[in-house]
Write a protein that holds these residues in place. Sequence first.
Motif, PDB file in Angstrom:
ATOM      1  N   LEU A 160       0.863  -1.284  -0.175  1.00  0.00           N
ATOM      2  CA  LEU A 160       0.000   0.158   0.073  1.00  0.00           C
ATOM      3  C   LEU A 160       1.035   1.316  -0.067  1.00  0.00           C
ATOM      4  CD1 LEU A 160      -2.956   1.214   0.525  1.00  0.00           C
ATOM      5  CD2 LEU A 160      -2.426   1.128   2.795  1.00  0.00           C
ATOM      6  N   VAL A 161       0.617   2.107  -1.050  1.00  0.00           N
ATOM      7  CA  VAL A 161       1.401   3.351  -1.000  1.00  0.00           C
ATOM      8  C   VAL A 161       0.569   4.552  -0.515  1.00  0.00           C
ATOM      9  CG1 VAL A 161       2.805   4.946  -2.539  1.00  0.00           C
ATOM     10  CG2 VAL A 161       2.912   2.418  -2.916  1.00  0.00           C
ATOM     11  N   ASP A 162       0.988   5.103   0.601  1.00  0.00           N
ATOM     12  CA  ASP A 162       0.337   6.276   1.324  1.00  0.00           C
ATOM     13  C   ASP A 162      -1.007   5.542   1.769  1.00  0.00           C
ATOM     14  OD1 ASP A 162       2.523   8.247   1.146  1.00  0.00           O
ATOM     15  OD2 ASP A 162       1.853   8.949  -0.692  1.00  0.00           O
ATOM     16  N   THR A 163      -1.400   6.566   2.930  1.00  0.00           N
ATOM     17  CA  THR A 163      -2.369   6.045   3.720  1.00  0.00           C
ATOM     18  C   THR A 163      -3.556   7.032   4.041  1.00  0.00           C
ATOM     19  OG1 THR A 163      -1.649   6.425   5.918  1.00  0.00           O
ATOM     20  CG2 THR A 163      -1.003   4.082   4.906  1.00  0.00           C
ATOM     21  N   GLY A 164      -3.353   8.016   3.198  1.00  0.00           N
ATOM     22  CA  GLY A 164      -4.512   9.065   3.132  1.00  0.00           C
ATOM     23  C   GLY A 164      -4.614   9.824   4.270  1.00  0.00           C
ATOM     24  N   ILE A 165      -5.889  10.315   4.478  1.00  0.00           N
ATOM     25  CA  ILE A 165      -6.236  11.320   5.788  1.00  0.00           C
ATOM     26  C   ILE A 165      -6.496  10.506   7.014  1.00  0.00           C
ATOM     27  CG2 ILE A 165      -7.698  13.239   6.276  1.00  0.00           C
ATOM     28  CD1 ILE A 165      -8.067  13.685   3.254  1.00  0.00           C
ATOM     29  N   GLY A 166      -7.412   9.294   6.748  1.00  0.00           N
ATOM     30  CA  GLY A 166      -7.856   8.621   7.909  1.00  0.00           C
ATOM     31  C   GLY A 166      -9.210   9.263   8.575  1.00  0.00           C
ATOM     32  N   ASN A 167      -9.781   8.244   9.342  1.00  0.00           N
ATOM     33  CA  ASN A 167     -11.111   8.340   9.842  1.00  0.00           C
ATOM     34  C   ASN A 167     -10.885   9.011  11.358  1.00  0.00           C
ATOM     35  OD1 ASN A 167     -12.543   7.899   7.659  1.00  0.00           O
ATOM     36  ND2 ASN A 167     -13.408   6.032   8.477  1.00  0.00           N
ATOM     37  N   GLY A 168     -11.785   9.902  11.771  1.00  0.00           N
ATOM     38  CA  GLY A 168     -11.844  10.332  13.216  1.00  0.00           C
ATOM     39  C   GLY A 168     -10.640  10.975  13.410  1.00  0.00           C
ATOM     40  N   LYS A 169      -9.819  11.849  12.811  1.00  0.00           N
ATOM     41  CA  LYS A 169      -8.713  12.409  13.096  1.00  0.00           C
ATOM     42  C   LYS A 169      -8.862  13.779  13.412  1.00  0.00           C
ATOM     43  CE  LYS A 169      -6.104   9.027  12.780  1.00  0.00           C
ATOM     44  NZ  LYS A 169      -4.905   8.380  12.028  1.00  0.00           N
ATOM     45  N   GLU A 170      -8.299  14.524  14.340  1.00  0.00           N
ATOM     46  CA  GLU A 170      -8.355  15.684  14.731  1.00  0.00           C
ATOM     47  C   GLU A 170      -7.503  16.716  14.014  1.00  0.00           C
ATOM     48  OE1 GLU A 170      -7.489  18.851  18.477  1.00  0.00           O
ATOM     49  OE2 GLU A 170      -8.119  16.508  18.692  1.00  0.00           O
ATOM     50  N   ARG A 171      -7.990  17.388  12.866  1.00  0.00           N
ATOM     51  CA  ARG A 171      -7.199  18.053  12.101  1.00  0.00           C
ATOM     52  C   ARG A 171      -7.644  19.512  11.841  1.00  0.00           C
ATOM     53  NH1 ARG A 171      -4.603  14.299  13.154  1.00  0.00           N
ATOM     54  NH2 ARG A 171      -3.937  12.621  11.540  1.00  0.00           N
ATOM     55  N   ALA A 172      -6.770  20.559  11.567  1.00  0.00           N
ATOM     56  CA  ALA A 172      -6.954  21.784  11.484  1.00  0.00           C
ATOM     57  C   ALA A 172      -7.556  22.254  10.168  1.00  0.00           C
ATOM     58  CB  ALA A 172      -5.563  22.625  11.798  1.00  0.00           C
ATOM     59  N   ASN A 173      -7.252  21.500   9.183  1.00  0.00           N
ATOM     60  CA  ASN A 173      -7.853  21.580   7.968  1.00  0.00           C
ATOM     61  C   ASN A 173      -9.354  21.041   7.878  1.00  0.00           C
ATOM     62  OD1 ASN A 173      -8.641  21.584   5.238  1.00  0.00           O
ATOM     63  ND2 ASN A 173      -6.626  20.969   4.408  1.00  0.00           N
ATOM     64  N   PRO A 174     -10.220  21.746   7.705  1.00  0.00           N
ATOM     65  CA  PRO A 174     -11.609  21.277   7.816  1.00  0.00           C
ATOM     66  C   PRO A 174     -11.980  19.980   7.004  1.00  0.00           C
ATOM     67  CG  PRO A 174     -11.787  23.696   7.272  1.00  0.00           C
ATOM     68  CD  PRO A 174     -10.342  23.132   7.663  1.00  0.00           C
ATOM     69  N   ALA A 175     -11.445  20.080   5.777  1.00  0.00           N
ATOM     70  CA  ALA A 175     -11.520  19.159   4.666  1.00  0.00           C
ATOM     71  C   ALA A 175     -10.973  17.738   5.123  1.00  0.00           C
ATOM     72  CB  ALA A 175     -10.775  19.407   3.388  1.00  0.00           C
ATOM     73  N   TRP A 176     -10.231  17.727   5.982  1.00  0.00           N
ATOM     74  CA  TRP A 176      -9.410  16.495   6.483  1.00  0.00           C
ATOM     75  C   TRP A 176     -10.225  16.113   7.827  1.00  0.00           C
ATOM     76  CZ3 TRP A 176      -3.687  17.985   5.728  1.00  0.00           C
ATOM     77  CH2 TRP A 176      -3.526  18.444   4.416  1.00  0.00           C
ATOM     78  N   HIS A 177     -10.721  17.128   8.662  1.00  0.00           N
ATOM     79  CA  HIS A 177     -11.183  16.691  10.119  1.00  0.00           C
ATOM     80  C   HIS A 177     -12.433  15.742  10.194  1.00  0.00           C
ATOM     81  CE1 HIS A 177     -11.667  17.617  14.152  1.00  0.00           C
ATOM     82  NE2 HIS A 177     -12.985  18.038  14.036  1.00  0.00           N
ATOM     83  N   ASP A 178     -11.999  14.821  11.090  1.00  0.00           N
ATOM     84  CA  ASP A 178     -12.819  13.826  11.627  1.00  0.00           C
ATOM     85  C   ASP A 178     -13.904  13.240  10.405  1.00  0.00           C
ATOM     86  OD1 ASP A 178     -14.542  12.526  13.554  1.00  0.00           O
ATOM     87  OD2 ASP A 178     -15.960  13.885  13.886  1.00  0.00           O
ATOM     88  N   LEU A 179     -13.158  12.724   9.493  1.00  0.00           N
ATOM     89  CA  LEU A 179     -13.666  12.070   8.592  1.00  0.00           C
ATOM     90  C   LEU A 179     -14.382  10.558   8.895  1.00  0.00           C
ATOM     91  CD1 LEU A 179     -11.241  12.575   5.403  1.00  0.00           C
ATOM     92  CD2 LEU A 179     -13.195  13.988   5.932  1.00  0.00           C
ATOM     93  N   ASP A 180     -15.450  10.516   8.088  1.00  0.00           N
ATOM     94  CA  ASP A 180     -16.046   9.086   8.042  1.00  0.00           C
ATOM     95  C   ASP A 180     -16.310   8.369   7.026  1.00  0.00           C
ATOM     96  OD1 ASP A 180     -17.441   6.740   8.912  1.00  0.00           O
ATOM     97  OD2 ASP A 180     -18.932   7.751   9.559  1.00  0.00           O
ATOM     98  N   THR A 181     -15.024   7.804   6.254  1.00  0.00           N
ATOM     99  CA  THR A 181     -15.273   7.437   4.847  1.00  0.00           C
ATOM    100  C   THR A 181     -15.051   5.624   4.622  1.00  0.00           C
ATOM    101  OG1 THR A 181     -12.872   7.109   4.277  1.00  0.00           O
ATOM    102  CG2 THR A 181     -13.904   9.244   4.040  1.00  0.00           C
ATOM    103  N   GLY A 182     -15.341   4.989   3.816  1.00  0.00           N
ATOM    104  CA  GLY A 182     -15.348   3.536   3.462  1.00  0.00           C
ATOM    105  C   GLY A 182     -14.061   3.251   3.075  1.00  0.00           C
TER     106      GLY A 182
END
Length: 304
Positions: free
Chosen positions: A81-103
């Motif tokens: 696997l190359v790179d692992t993206g943003i992740g779910n439920g992460k506390e991030r300053a960028n609102p586009a990355w904050h607290d995601l819930d994806t499949g």
Amino acid sequence: MSTPPATDPTAVPSWTVGDVTVHRIDEVLLPPATGPWLLPGATPGLVTAQDWLHPHFADDRGVLHIDSHSFAFTLGGLRVLVDTGIGNGKERANPAWHDLDTGFLEDLTAAGYSPDSVDLVILTHLHADHVGWNTRDVNGEWVPTFPNARYLTSRTEREFWAGYDMDEARAQMFRDSVIPVERAGLLDLVDVPAEGVEAAPGLRLLPTPGHTPGHVAVELTSRGRTALITGDCIHHPVQLAHPAIGACVDIDPQQAETSRRTLLGSLADTDTLVLGTHFAPPTAGRVVTHQDAYRLSPAPADSR
């Protein structure tokens, strides 16, 4: 809002490179505001002047399309696997990355790569949108998502951040997505010389510093065919036409431009399949000379 998981393997885009099938594991389409922030030099007039960017990579107003996704493939029996993206439920300053819930994990599993089955995770660099799925929340604790994998990154990269005066947002990212992997003894640091280094047979890490000091691109070869995963050496195809356009978060903008020009020069008019880590669909293509620079000739995903 959750993204419905992919239940049909044919829904997972892929490309064939020799005997290897490279799968794109989608996470999220980033919002239109990402382009002006990330690549401020890519003005609407400059983007619309490149007809080949429309409609896949930009709209008719010059708004860039930018994705977050990972790539998974099996090479010589090694499940990568190359790179692992943003992740779910992460506390991030960028609102586009904050607290995601994806499949994302469901899609990865649908492609045939359940988390327990991954052997190697390559991190092109240690930014929040490339390390997020390194870990997942289990009973309130961040634990490695891929417990049977070795996580690989450049020694220069990790040592740079170890000595960097981080703001709280970046420190949080290291606490939830990098340090748990280190504590589990799963992170391997690799010296990457100027000519690159073999991570496994048919798999090379190529130094492309500038965006970060230890940034690497990933090259895979099978049966005489080659593909290259860009990481953030190239964020968007507009940078093929204008290699001087850099990202606002480049640590060393001049070095980033030099790396980009060197890489593009080596790829131009070859059969190497370029897979952009943030390129919107069709995501892949070949670099061809165009005017006084380059453009991307798209290679649509296989219909499996």
